[in-house]
Design a protein around this motif. Structure first.
Motif, PDB file in Angstrom:
ATOM      1  N   CYS A   1       0.825  -1.207   0.000  1.00  0.00           N
ATOM      2  CA  CYS A   1       0.000   0.000   0.000  1.00  0.00           C
ATOM      3  C   CYS A   1       0.866   1.266   0.000  1.00  0.00           C
ATOM      4  CB  CYS A   1      -0.915   0.011   1.225  1.00  0.00           C
ATOM      5  SG  CYS A   1      -1.930   1.506   1.324  1.00  0.00           S
ATOM      6  N   PRO A   2       0.654   2.188  -0.947  1.00  0.00           N
ATOM      7  CA  PRO A   2       1.460   3.413  -0.994  1.00  0.00           C
ATOM      8  C   PRO A   2       1.187   4.350   0.175  1.00  0.00           C
ATOM      9  CG  PRO A   2      -0.286   3.485  -2.641  1.00  0.00           C
ATOM     10  CD  PRO A   2      -0.295   2.109  -2.070  1.00  0.00           C
ATOM     11  N   ILE A   3       0.067   4.124   0.869  1.00  0.00           N
ATOM     12  CA  ILE A   3      -0.274   4.993   2.003  1.00  0.00           C
ATOM     13  C   ILE A   3       0.038   4.310   3.338  1.00  0.00           C
ATOM     14  CG2 ILE A   3      -2.184   6.241   3.109  1.00  0.00           C
ATOM     15  CD1 ILE A   3      -3.492   6.440   0.371  1.00  0.00           C
ATOM     16  N   GLY A   4       0.105   2.998   3.333  1.00  0.00           N
ATOM     17  CA  GLY A   4       0.385   2.261   4.551  1.00  0.00           C
ATOM     18  C   GLY A   4      -0.843   1.697   5.226  1.00  0.00           C
ATOM     19  N   VAL A   5      -1.948   1.639   4.503  1.00  0.00           N
ATOM     20  CA  VAL A   5      -3.159   1.036   5.066  1.00  0.00           C
ATOM     21  C   VAL A   5      -2.911  -0.445   5.331  1.00  0.00           C
ATOM     22  CG1 VAL A   5      -5.547   0.393   4.563  1.00  0.00           C
ATOM     23  CG2 VAL A   5      -4.721   2.692   4.009  1.00  0.00           C
ATOM     24  N   ASP A   6      -3.294  -0.887   6.516  1.00  0.00           N
ATOM     25  CA  ASP A   6      -3.025  -2.260   6.934  1.00  0.00           C
ATOM     26  C   ASP A   6      -4.337  -3.039   6.988  1.00  0.00           C
ATOM     27  OD1 ASP A   6      -2.203  -4.616   8.097  1.00  0.00           O
ATOM     28  OD2 ASP A   6      -0.878  -3.651   9.549  1.00  0.00           O
ATOM     29  N   ASN A   7      -4.693  -3.679   5.880  1.00  0.00           N
ATOM     30  CA  ASN A   7      -5.950  -4.434   5.832  1.00  0.00           C
ATOM     31  C   ASN A   7      -5.930  -5.646   6.757  1.00  0.00           C
ATOM     32  OD1 ASN A   7      -7.648  -3.087   3.706  1.00  0.00           O
ATOM     33  ND2 ASN A   7      -5.770  -3.389   2.539  1.00  0.00           N
ATOM     34  N   ALA A   8      -4.746  -6.203   6.996  1.00  0.00           N
ATOM     35  CA  ALA A   8      -4.651  -7.331   7.924  1.00  0.00           C
ATOM     36  C   ALA A   8      -4.965  -6.878   9.351  1.00  0.00           C
ATOM     37  CB  ALA A   8      -3.260  -7.947   7.860  1.00  0.00           C
ATOM     38  N   LEU A   9      -4.534  -5.690   9.684  1.00  0.00           N
ATOM     39  CA  LEU A   9      -4.867  -5.153  11.006  1.00  0.00           C
ATOM     40  C   LEU A   9      -6.382  -5.019  11.160  1.00  0.00           C
ATOM     41  CD1 LEU A   9      -3.890  -3.673  13.694  1.00  0.00           C
ATOM     42  CD2 LEU A   9      -4.309  -1.576  12.415  1.00  0.00           C
ATOM     43  N   LEU A  10      -7.052  -4.549  10.113  1.00  0.00           N
ATOM     44  CA  LEU A  10      -8.503  -4.406  10.177  1.00  0.00           C
ATOM     45  C   LEU A  10      -9.170  -5.780  10.312  1.00  0.00           C
ATOM     46  CD1 LEU A  10      -9.248  -1.579   7.571  1.00  0.00           C
ATOM     47  CD2 LEU A  10      -8.710  -1.395   9.997  1.00  0.00           C
ATOM     48  N   ALA A  11      -8.654  -6.774   9.593  1.00  0.00           N
ATOM     49  CA  ALA A  11      -9.206  -8.127   9.726  1.00  0.00           C
ATOM     50  C   ALA A  11      -9.076  -8.618  11.159  1.00  0.00           C
ATOM     51  CB  ALA A  11      -8.494  -9.083   8.770  1.00  0.00           C
ATOM     52  N   ARG A  12      -7.920  -8.363  11.762  1.00  0.00           N
ATOM     53  CA  ARG A  12      -7.735  -8.788  13.155  1.00  0.00           C
ATOM     54  C   ARG A  12      -8.635  -7.995  14.106  1.00  0.00           C
ATOM     55  NH1 ARG A  12      -5.063  -7.632  17.846  1.00  0.00           N
ATOM     56  NH2 ARG A  12      -4.536  -9.459  19.113  1.00  0.00           N
ATOM     57  N   GLU A  13      -8.852  -6.722  13.830  1.00  0.00           N
ATOM     58  CA  GLU A  13      -9.736  -5.935  14.686  1.00  0.00           C
ATOM     59  C   GLU A  13     -11.160  -6.487  14.631  1.00  0.00           C
ATOM     60  OE1 GLU A  13      -9.195  -3.220  16.818  1.00  0.00           O
ATOM     61  OE2 GLU A  13      -7.115  -3.875  16.619  1.00  0.00           O
ATOM     62  N   ILE A  14     -11.591  -6.926  13.464  1.00  0.00           N
ATOM     63  CA  ILE A  14     -12.924  -7.543  13.354  1.00  0.00           C
ATOM     64  C   ILE A  14     -12.954  -8.844  14.158  1.00  0.00           C
ATOM     65  CG2 ILE A  14     -14.615  -8.544  11.761  1.00  0.00           C
ATOM     66  CD1 ILE A  14     -13.357  -6.654   9.585  1.00  0.00           C
ATOM     67  N   ARG A  15     -11.914  -9.661  14.003  1.00  0.00           N
ATOM     68  CA  ARG A  15     -11.837 -10.903  14.796  1.00  0.00           C
ATOM     69  C   ARG A  15     -11.906 -10.574  16.293  1.00  0.00           C
ATOM     70  NH1 ARG A  15      -7.068 -14.743  12.236  1.00  0.00           N
ATOM     71  NH2 ARG A  15      -7.746 -14.736  10.060  1.00  0.00           N
ATOM     72  N   LYS A  16     -11.244  -9.482  16.669  1.00  0.00           N
ATOM     73  CA  LYS A  16     -11.170  -9.074  18.075  1.00  0.00           C
ATOM     74  C   LYS A  16     -12.547  -8.709  18.609  1.00  0.00           C
ATOM     75  CE  LYS A  16      -8.666  -5.408  19.483  1.00  0.00           C
ATOM     76  NZ  LYS A  16      -7.526  -4.487  19.385  1.00  0.00           N
ATOM     77  N   ILE A  17     -13.317  -7.986  17.819  1.00  0.00           N
ATOM     78  CA  ILE A  17     -14.674  -7.619  18.254  1.00  0.00           C
ATOM     79  C   ILE A  17     -15.505  -8.882  18.465  1.00  0.00           C
ATOM     80  CG2 ILE A  17     -16.822  -6.505  17.520  1.00  0.00           C
ATOM     81  CD1 ILE A  17     -15.067  -4.464  15.992  1.00  0.00           C
TER      82      ILE A  17
END
Length: 529
Positions: free
Chosen positions: A183-199
């Motif tokens: 990602c040229p901006i540094g967006v971390d889609n894996a982090l978002l996936a883990r945050e969903i798992r966390k919820i």
């Protein structure tokens, strides 16, 4: 880029029995390995769980039976999402979460980096940004409540199907972060996936049983997800010491609970059960190098796994604190993590955000230490013992996350005359397909998902690395220095009959080191097993 499997994100909440169907004929092709037959989900699984995303069920979300249960599922998710965006509830990851939520340009550069998207036949549902965009739209409209959110950021229909499908989508990701690297901006889609798992885990009580009940909870209760207590693990280790000492003529004894030792070595306990040769190899090398080291019999300290890394901050913190406390109790100078990729991530990178200062004992990877030992001249080697084709799989958490690239290659170049790289490799390498806990999952038809999609790119890489020596007449070795990755390799080699068709063995890096040690009888690496 193919457009044959495009999709409308607003359809995610539609009242259909299943959002998408996988068509095996459209999946990534590999000559000679295309006989994919997808096992249908059983009727009782579909009845009990909200298996309404695709043809797989990984996260066991109970199917709501009443209108009230449907509303409860949505409300619990939204409540959890609100907490994720508060400092007091998510101080470990809030800054990175907000960055990834606010700054995506929706260029979909991440798609081209994702092995799941490629292996699925470029199905738009498996784009890293597809799940992130659902999560983002819910946040903007229902949590942050931005004015005109549906026109500014895109609309989303929030109902129980949207929530259930988003939960499943969080488990259509290996958390390998190749997309974040691209990602040229540094967006971390894996982090978002883990945050969903966390919820789902922390707020809704919904987890994968392999990671939770049979994983982190069992480890906190007994000491290890393998169910080995301290007494059992000591017995097993004594057997390993005796067995390998006798077979290879190199006597060694595993030290336990040595106060003041320089190193506390922590293995993934799965190695003790599944790959005892990896344990023995470590201990032979440490003895030959004359290191001051020990194992700990304290609860969890003889098992480096921390499955909370994949789905839950609370479970993560509980385990990390116990690991560090064991080192503090013994007064060791540092912890060395053996061949386990997610344990590297857990105890070196994430633990820095969790451990209090007194528990911040230095924590290091085994690979620089092993490289220093091999190149030190303390041990005499005969590289001709490793004169067979060898390729190296780079565990994502060791290479892409931590940047440990060169030590493994220094060892390979010193001890393996026919070493060859996969393409690509290092920080650009692809996940084995077992990342984020998949490697220990066999429920339902998860193995189909791992073989036909998640592990497909890795299989292609391995076969290409051995393109000059294909066939059963050439013995070859896939070095996968990570317990989780080895689990995936074991299942992949078994599923595709690569031992029979290609004489392909797999294992860690320490096995190659010991196989070349002059003081050890030849034949440490065995192809017939």
């Amino acid at each position: 880029m193919s457009t044959k499997r495009q999709i409308n994100i607003n359809d995610i909440g539609k009242a259909t029995d299943q959002f998408r169907h996988l068509d095996p004929s459209t999946l990534m092709k590999i000559e000679g390995y295309d006989d994919n037959v997808w096992t249908p989900l059983k009727a009782d699984v579909k009845e009990r769980y909200a298996a309404i995303l695709d043809d797989t069920s990984i996260l066991p979300i109970p199917r709501p039976k009443t209108k009230e249960e449907e509303e409860a599922l949505v409300n619990k998710f939204i409540d959890g999402m609100r907490k994720s965006f508060t400092k007091e509830n998510n101080w470990t990851f809030l800054a990175m979460l907000e960055t990834s939520m606010e700054h995506c340009a929706k260029c979909n550069t991440c798609s081209e980096a994702c092995h799941l998207y490629e292996a699925s036949g470029e199905d738009a549902m498996y784009r890293p940004n597809f799940r992130s965009e659902i999560f983002r739209r819910i946040y903007k409209k229902y949590v942050k409540k931005e004015p005109f959110a549906k026109w500014r950021h895109g609309d989303i229909d929030l109902n129980w199907r949207t929530v259930a499908r988003l939960g499943e989508l969080a488990y259509r990701c290996n958390l390998c972060r190749r997309c974040a690297q691209t990602c040229p901006i540094g967006v971390d889609n894996a982090l978002l996936a883990r945050e969903i798992r966390k919820i789902f885990s922390q707020e809704m009580g919904i987890q994968c049983p392999e990671l939770h009940e049979k994983g982190s909870m069992l480890q906190l209760k007994t000491g290890s997800s393998t169910q080995m207590t301290a007494e059992v693990v000591k017995d097993n280790m004594e057997f390993i010491d005796q067995d390998f000492s006798e077979e290879f003529g190199y006597e060694f004894h595993t030290p336990w609970d040595v106060e003041g030792a320089d190193i506390l070595l922590i293995h993934n306990a799965g190695e003790i059960m599944a790959w005892p040769e990896n344990i023995a190899a470590f201990h032979m090398i440490f003895k030959a190098a004359g290191l001051s080291w020990t194992l700990s019999s304290d609860i969890t300290a003889y098992d480096s796994i921390n499955y909370g890394t994949f789905y839950d901050d609370v479970q993560f913190a509980r385990t990390a604190i116990l690991h560090a406390s064991a080192a503090q109790k013994l007064g060791v100078k540092k912890i060395i993590l053996a061949e386990c990729g997610h344990a590297h991530k857990a105890l070196t990178v994430i633990a820095d955000r969790v451990l209090p200062v007194p528990l911040k004992i230095p924590r290091e990877s085994c690979f620089p230490l092993l490289r220093d030992i091999v190149l030190s001249g303390k041990i005499k080697f005969d590289p001709t013992r490793n004169n067979f084709p060898v390729t190296l799989h780079d565990p994502c958490n060791v290479t892409r996350l931590m940047g440990i690239i060169k030590p493994q290659r220094d060892i390979m170049k010193a001890l393996c005359p026919q070493f060859r790289e996969m393409t690509p490799h290092g920080v650009h390498n692809y996940c084995c397909g077992g990342g984020s806990g998949y490697a220990i999952m066999h429920r339902n038809n998860i193995l189909d998902w791992r073989m036909f999609i998640a592990g497909r790119k890795k299989l292609d890489q391995i076969l290409n690395a051995f393109s000059d020596c294909r066939g059963p007449e050439h013995q070859k070795y896939v070095c996968a220095p990570c317990s989780n990755c080895k689990g995936q390799m074991r299942d992949m080699i078994g599923h595709y009959e690569l031992m029979e068709k290609e004489s392909m063995a797999y294992g860690g890096i320490v096995e190659l080191i010991v196989n070349a040690m002059v003081d050890v009888k030849p034949g440490f690496i065995k192809w017939e097993e």
